[in-house]
Design a protein around this motif. Sequence first.
Motif, PDB file in Angstrom:
ATOM      1  N   LYS A 113       0.795 -10.868   8.760  1.00  0.00           N
ATOM      2  CA  LYS A 113      -0.213 -11.851   9.148  1.00  0.00           C
ATOM      3  C   LYS A 113      -1.139 -12.187   7.986  1.00  0.00           C
ATOM      4  O   LYS A 113      -1.655 -13.302   7.920  1.00  0.00           O
ATOM      5  N   HIS A 114      -1.355 -11.225   7.092  1.00  0.00           N
ATOM      6  CA  HIS A 114      -2.235 -11.448   5.941  1.00  0.00           C
ATOM      7  C   HIS A 114      -1.482 -11.911   4.703  1.00  0.00           C
ATOM      8  O   HIS A 114      -2.039 -11.935   3.607  1.00  0.00           O
ATOM      9  N   GLY A 115      -0.211 -12.263   4.870  1.00  0.00           N
ATOM     10  CA  GLY A 115       0.561 -12.801   3.752  1.00  0.00           C
ATOM     11  C   GLY A 115       1.126 -11.775   2.808  1.00  0.00           C
ATOM     12  O   GLY A 115       1.543 -12.133   1.703  1.00  0.00           O
ATOM     13  N   ARG A 116       1.195 -10.503   3.203  1.00  0.00           N
ATOM     14  CA  ARG A 116       1.770  -9.459   2.367  1.00  0.00           C
ATOM     15  C   ARG A 116       3.146  -9.083   2.890  1.00  0.00           C
ATOM     16  O   ARG A 116       3.396  -9.102   4.095  1.00  0.00           O
ATOM     17  N   LYS A 117       4.047  -8.740   1.965  1.00  0.00           N
ATOM     18  CA  LYS A 117       5.401  -8.370   2.367  1.00  0.00           C
ATOM     19  C   LYS A 117       5.448  -7.000   3.024  1.00  0.00           C
ATOM     20  O   LYS A 117       6.251  -6.758   3.918  1.00  0.00           O
ATOM     21  N   ARG A 118       4.611  -6.116   2.565  1.00  0.00           N
ATOM     22  CA  ARG A 118       4.632  -4.749   3.087  1.00  0.00           C
ATOM     23  C   ARG A 118       3.213  -4.179   3.064  1.00  0.00           C
ATOM     24  O   ARG A 118       2.360  -4.656   2.304  1.00  0.00           O
ATOM     25  N   PRO A 119       2.942  -3.160   3.853  1.00  0.00           N
ATOM     26  CA  PRO A 119       1.608  -2.541   3.853  1.00  0.00           C
ATOM     27  C   PRO A 119       1.306  -1.858   2.531  1.00  0.00           C
ATOM     28  O   PRO A 119       2.199  -1.559   1.739  1.00  0.00           O
ATOM     29  N   LYS A 120       0.032  -1.596   2.309  1.00  0.00           N
ATOM     30  CA  LYS A 120      -0.373  -0.890   1.102  1.00  0.00           C
ATOM     31  C   LYS A 120       0.062   0.572   1.169  1.00  0.00           C
ATOM     32  O   LYS A 120       0.350   1.110   2.228  1.00  0.00           O
ATOM     33  N   THR A 121       0.092   1.191   0.017  1.00  0.00           N
ATOM     34  CA  THR A 121       0.534   2.574  -0.086  1.00  0.00           C
ATOM     35  C   THR A 121      -0.658   3.501  -0.325  1.00  0.00           C
ATOM     36  O   THR A 121      -1.760   3.063  -0.655  1.00  0.00           O
ATOM     37  N   ILE A 122      -0.409   4.790  -0.173  1.00  0.00           N
ATOM     38  CA  ILE A 122      -1.417   5.824  -0.388  1.00  0.00           C
ATOM     39  C   ILE A 122      -0.889   6.792  -1.438  1.00  0.00           C
ATOM     40  O   ILE A 122       0.282   7.182  -1.406  1.00  0.00           O
ATOM     41  N   TYR A 123      -1.746   7.172  -2.374  1.00  0.00           N
ATOM     42  CA  TYR A 123      -1.379   8.141  -3.413  1.00  0.00           C
ATOM     43  C   TYR A 123      -2.111   9.447  -3.116  1.00  0.00           C
ATOM     44  O   TYR A 123      -3.339   9.479  -3.048  1.00  0.00           O
ATOM     45  N   PHE A 124      -1.322  10.522  -2.951  1.00  0.00           N
ATOM     46  CA  PHE A 124      -1.920  11.796  -2.574  1.00  0.00           C
ATOM     47  C   PHE A 124      -1.084  12.929  -3.143  1.00  0.00           C
ATOM     48  O   PHE A 124       0.119  13.039  -2.861  1.00  0.00           O
ATOM     49  N   LEU A 125      -1.707  13.751  -3.976  1.00  0.00           N
ATOM     50  CA  LEU A 125      -1.106  14.965  -4.535  1.00  0.00           C
ATOM     51  C   LEU A 125       0.190  14.670  -5.286  1.00  0.00           C
ATOM     52  O   LEU A 125       1.169  15.426  -5.187  1.00  0.00           O
ATOM     53  N   GLY A 126       0.226  13.560  -6.021  1.00  0.00           N
ATOM     54  CA  GLY A 126       1.403  13.245  -6.816  1.00  0.00           C
ATOM     55  C   GLY A 126       2.484  12.497  -6.075  1.00  0.00           C
ATOM     56  O   GLY A 126       3.541  12.219  -6.650  1.00  0.00           O
ATOM     57  N   PHE A 127       2.247  12.155  -4.806  1.00  0.00           N
ATOM     58  CA  PHE A 127       3.213  11.425  -4.008  1.00  0.00           C
ATOM     59  C   PHE A 127       2.667  10.048  -3.644  1.00  0.00           C
ATOM     60  O   PHE A 127       1.454   9.866  -3.489  1.00  0.00           O
ATOM     61  N   THR A 128       3.577   9.108  -3.490  1.00  0.00           N
ATOM     62  CA  THR A 128       3.254   7.795  -2.937  1.00  0.00           C
ATOM     63  C   THR A 128       3.723   7.765  -1.488  1.00  0.00           C
ATOM     64  O   THR A 128       4.916   7.930  -1.215  1.00  0.00           O
ATOM     65  N   LEU A 129       2.797   7.567  -0.565  1.00  0.00           N
ATOM     66  CA  LEU A 129       3.116   7.503   0.855  1.00  0.00           C
ATOM     67  C   LEU A 129       3.183   6.035   1.264  1.00  0.00           C
ATOM     68  O   LEU A 129       2.271   5.261   0.980  1.00  0.00           O
ATOM     69  N   TYR A 130       4.249   5.652   1.940  1.00  0.00           N
ATOM     70  CA  TYR A 130       4.450   4.266   2.338  1.00  0.00           C
ATOM     71  C   TYR A 130       5.033   4.207   3.748  1.00  0.00           C
ATOM     72  O   TYR A 130       5.606   5.186   4.247  1.00  0.00           O
ATOM     73  N   CYS A 131       4.889   3.038   4.362  1.00  0.00           N
ATOM     74  CA  CYS A 131       5.388   2.827   5.720  1.00  0.00           C
ATOM     75  C   CYS A 131       6.851   2.395   5.671  1.00  0.00           C
ATOM     76  O   CYS A 131       7.211   1.476   4.941  1.00  0.00           O
ATOM     77  N   THR A 132       7.682   3.040   6.461  1.00  0.00           N
ATOM     78  CA  THR A 132       9.095   2.682   6.514  1.00  0.00           C
ATOM     79  C   THR A 132       9.630   3.004   7.906  1.00  0.00           C
ATOM     80  O   THR A 132       8.862   3.358   8.806  1.00  0.00           O
ATOM     81  N   ARG A 133      10.923   2.881   8.076  1.00  0.00           N
ATOM     82  CA  ARG A 133      11.558   3.156   9.368  1.00  0.00           C
ATOM     83  C   ARG A 133      12.799   4.023   9.144  1.00  0.00           C
ATOM     84  O   ARG A 133      13.439   3.943   8.095  1.00  0.00           O
ATOM     85  N   ASN A 134      13.111   4.832  10.137  1.00  0.00           N
ATOM     86  CA  ASN A 134      14.299   5.665  10.052  1.00  0.00           C
ATOM     87  C   ASN A 134      15.527   4.879  10.516  1.00  0.00           C
ATOM     88  O   ASN A 134      15.452   3.673  10.781  1.00  0.00           O
ATOM     89  N   LEU A 135      16.659   5.551  10.612  1.00  0.00           N
ATOM     90  CA  LEU A 135      17.895   4.878  10.988  1.00  0.00           C
ATOM     91  C   LEU A 135      17.859   4.327  12.404  1.00  0.00           C
ATOM     92  O   LEU A 135      18.586   3.381  12.731  1.00  0.00           O
ATOM     93  N   LYS A 136      17.031   4.892  13.263  1.00  0.00           N
ATOM     94  CA  LYS A 136      16.905   4.405  14.633  1.00  0.00           C
ATOM     95  C   LYS A 136      15.914   3.259  14.761  1.00  0.00           C
ATOM     96  O   LYS A 136      15.734   2.721  15.856  1.00  0.00           O
ATOM     97  N   GLY A 137      15.252   2.901  13.685  1.00  0.00           N
ATOM     98  CA  GLY A 137      14.284   1.816  13.718  1.00  0.00           C
ATOM     99  C   GLY A 137      12.879   2.237  14.065  1.00  0.00           C
ATOM    100  O   GLY A 137      12.002   1.377  14.216  1.00  0.00           O
ATOM    101  N   ASN A 138      12.642   3.541  14.166  1.00  0.00           N
ATOM    102  CA  ASN A 138      11.304   4.035  14.495  1.00  0.00           C
ATOM    103  C   ASN A 138      10.469   4.201  13.224  1.00  0.00           C
ATOM    104  O   ASN A 138      11.000   4.380  12.130  1.00  0.00           O
TER     105      ASN A 138
END
Length: 260
Positions: A121-146
């Motif tokens: 809705k805000h014109g972005r392809k994907r949500p923003k990510t989070i950087y924590f303890l050397g990892f990048t956390l991002y929103c995704t889905r598993n094989l079942k679509g959850n």
Amino acid sequence: MCILPFEAQIKHTTRTIERNHAIKAEVTFCVRGVISVMLSNVYLHYVLDLWFERVVKPRLRGEAHMIRYIDDFVMCFQYREDALRVQDALCKRLGKFGLTLELTKTKLVEFGRFAQRHAAKHGRKRPKTIYFLGFTLYCTRNLKGNFRIGMRTEKSRLRRSLMSLQDLLRRIRHLSVREQVNTLNAALRGHYAYYGIAGNFRSLQKVHRAVERYWHKMLCSRSWAGRVTWDMFHQIKQRQPILRPKLYLPYRELQALAVL
């Protein structure tokens, strides 16, 4: 029962902590000692953890959770207005103890199962990510679509690890092949143990392939012929194999630890 307002309750809790635990102000100057990690945890336990659980959470509209490791922490809120309230109160809370937030590492991010819909809705392809303890956390889905939280090695940490391994290979280039492999495997084992979490296997493979390429380059530089062919290099790897990537926290164990 008399319930103090939000800001007044924070001030009341601050005075109580300062009176009962005044000794902590004298021991937090140990920055690089071995005991500094324990002191940081004890200090922030009273400054941040108890304040969040006893003062903040009962006054919020929705659910809230906090994940902290030493001085790095992530606060999760169900509603945006709760996050904004706590963000303002957090600066005042830390200021009373002479602490400040690192502005370059502090941000408000919409994250979760509805973030993908709102990002479109805000014109972005994907949500923003989070950087924590050397990892990048991002929103995704598993094989079942959850909805699922994806994790991969942060780009800056990945570059730092590769540069560290290259420097290690330069320092051990004149050792025997067996000693080189033992030293490399020890470094790779530590890297895999930290970053070997479900969903991050590709980053581990990048490190493994980069180490193989650079090790081949180092062997060529010390060869009398000036070059080690790939066939010869594969024979060396068969006799002295480099440790391959491994997930120390696979999906089945990660699901058992996750609380959603």
